[in-house]
Write an enzyme that holds these catalytic residues in place. Structure first.
Site, PDB file in Angstrom:
ATOM      1  CB  SER A  35     -26.368 -30.977  -7.269  1.00  0.00           C
ATOM      2  OG  SER A  35     -25.789 -31.190  -6.004  1.00  0.00           O
ATOM      3  CD  GLU A  85     -26.125 -38.677  -7.665  1.00  0.00           C
ATOM      4  OE1 GLU A  85     -25.215 -37.820  -7.742  1.00  0.00           O
ATOM      5  OE2 GLU A  85     -27.171 -38.630  -8.335  1.00  0.00           O
ATOM      6  CG  HIS A  90     -22.943 -35.274  -7.349  1.00  0.00           C
ATOM      7  ND1 HIS A  90     -24.314 -35.363  -7.322  1.00  0.00           N
ATOM      8  CD2 HIS A  90     -22.649 -33.964  -7.101  1.00  0.00           C
ATOM      9  CE1 HIS A  90     -24.836 -34.173  -7.062  1.00  0.00           C
ATOM     10  NE2 HIS A  90     -23.843 -33.303  -6.933  1.00  0.00           N
TER      11      HIS A  90
END
Length: 477
Positions: free
Chosen positions: A187, A298, A393
């Site tokens: 990320s 995600e 995610h």
């Protein structure tokens, strides 16, 4: 049982558990407190005697309750610039080194999170694993050179570079090879690794980018607008307290188009001169191998709280138009996404997933591959046990580190999940050791490793959808 590591700065005492030695809270820089707040990272000082390194250092200031901190046995302080090191032995074996930069939107996270415990990777791969803490939020990413002076920008990246320099100079004392360092990030951590590459940083030899949203690297105008909101809340007279800083940054409006965050690297003309996507397309970066990818779904974890009454056809169209920009007819792209997804919610999430994560990552590594560098692309499709999340995610973290029980809702914790984790670890370790885990990616439509219930390389994977977003990034406009 304790163990000692003799660094150039002094001796550290760690502890041993299950054949892995752990050194926690190792200082890599001087505390950024007092006059050093808002200032570039400074080297740490040497010490006499044996320094204890059996307890995690304080985490960076962030929005977290005291109860949650206490439950995890942690403290929080601006004096946070420390490393955690897992190694099979503090000897002279010169093992490959994995340095992991955590995510959290540059406002949350820390290197002592249970998900990032490096014990399993260090043991399984006979490698050294390092995590780090660095300044976050306004303390790390505020763009206010007129207030704090030269050198006050992109402090998070300056911290990370200082940590990587420390690792180059000292990791040999922990059984690591300073010439075999892989910098990995997830990320916002992946954004940092890519940005360091684009800035010409030569402090690592391989890179892993997991779920990095490179479109978040901001212009000075966007960063200045955030700084104006921040200073309007805290004022410029005197130094605000940590509590005032956290309150002010929590009240900043980051903008409508998802998923803008207020605190990310910015084009300050010092640490970052050009956007990483521009750099990747226009000139060579360090010629190092890169492993990069994202998860299939995600953004679904961030949309999970939206009610079905919100995710209407009108809402999805408005999202698509906001992401695509004015003047672009979104009918064609919506048709393509509807063809691939079963519900409006899935389409809404897929639009942001590609715009923010998949497409900019693909463009960054495509340019790197076209210059003859080794690139390995993947997409994680392993689903969460919560059907509404899909392959969301953060689900890569328990699989890569093997800490499935730390967050069973992300990737599961049954035998099948353990098998997936072991397979992914083996591929990542092959790359970290200097190998080629699967076929190289050679441009649009090139081989992409699909990691899921059925794994294998795919050609032309989602090339049409990703091509739509090319106009939205600085490299192309």
């Amino acid at each position: 049982m304790t163990a000692l590591a003799h660094t150039a700065l002094g001796t550290l005492r760690g502890d041993t558990s299950d054949d892995v030695v752990v050194f926690r809270g190792v200082p890599y820089a001087a505390p950024p407190i007092g006059e050093r707040r808002w200032r570039p990272t400074q080297p740490t000082q040497s010490w006499a005697g044996i320094r204890d390194a059996t307890v995690f250092g304080p985490i960076p200031p962030q929005a977290i309750s005291p109860e949650r901190l206490a439950k995890r046995g942690l403290t929080m302080s601006e004096d946070c610039l420390t490393l955690n090191i897992w190694t099979p032995a503090a000897d002279d074996a010169r093992r490959p080194v994995l340095v992991f930069l955590h995510g959290g939107g540059q406002t949350q996270g820390h290197g002592s999170a249970p998900l990032l415990d490096g014990s399993q990777l260090a043991r399984r791969g006979d490698i050294v694993v390092v995590t780090m803490n660095f300044r976050l939020g306004a303390l790390g990413c505020l763009y206010a050179p007129d207030w704090h002076g030269a050198g006050s920008t992109n402090l998070t990246l300056r911290d990370q570079k200082c940590a990587l320099q420390w690792i180059r100079e000292n990791i040999g004392a922990f059984g690591g090879d300073p010439d075999a360092v892989t910098a990995a990030g997830q990320s916002s951590g992946a954004i940092a690794v890519a940005t360091l590459m684009a800035s010409g940083c030569d402090l690592f030899d391989r890179a892993i980018l997991q779920s990095g949203g490179l479109e978040r690297v901001r212009s000075t105008a966007a960063a200045s607008a955030v700084a104006e909101q921040f200073t309007g809340a805290v004022g410029r007279a005197g130094e605000p307290s940590v509590e005032q800083i956290l309150a002010a940054q929590g009240g900043i409006d980051p903008g409508f188009v998802p998923p803008q965050g207020p605190f990310h690297p910015c084009l300050d003309g010092d640490v970052i001169v050009e956007h990483p996507l521009v750099v990747a397309r226009t000139r060579a970066m360090p010629a190092i191998p890169v492993l990069a990818g994202s998860t299939r779904d995600e953004w679904r974890i961030f949309d999970a709280t939206l009610g079905d009454d919100v995710v209407t056809e009108r809402y999805v169209r408005q999202r698509a138009q906001a992401l695509a920009g004015q003047g672009h007819d979104v009918d064609a792209v919506l048709a393509a996404y509807h063809a691939d997804h079963n519900s409006l919610r899935d389409v809404a999430g897929a639009l942001v997933t590609d715009y923010h994560f998949t497409a900019p990552t693909e463009q960054f590594v495509r340019a790197h591959a076209e210059r003859g560098n080794a690139v390995f692309r993947y997409e994680l499709q392993w689903p969460s046990p919560r059907p509404e999340l899909g392959a969301c995610h953060d689900s890569c973290l328990p699989l890569v580190f093997g800490n499935l029980a730390a967050a069973p809702g992300l990737a599961g914790a049954d035998d099948a999940a353990r098998g997936m984790s072991e397979a992914i670890q083996q591929l990542w370790l092959e790359f970290i050791r200097g190998g080629e885990p699967w076929e190289r990616y050679d441009g649009v439509g090139g081989p992409t490793m699909i990691l899921g219930r059925e794994s294998g390389t795919a050609m032309g994977h989602r090339a049409a959808q990703l091509a739509f977003w090319e106009h939205r990034y600085p490299a192309y406009g």
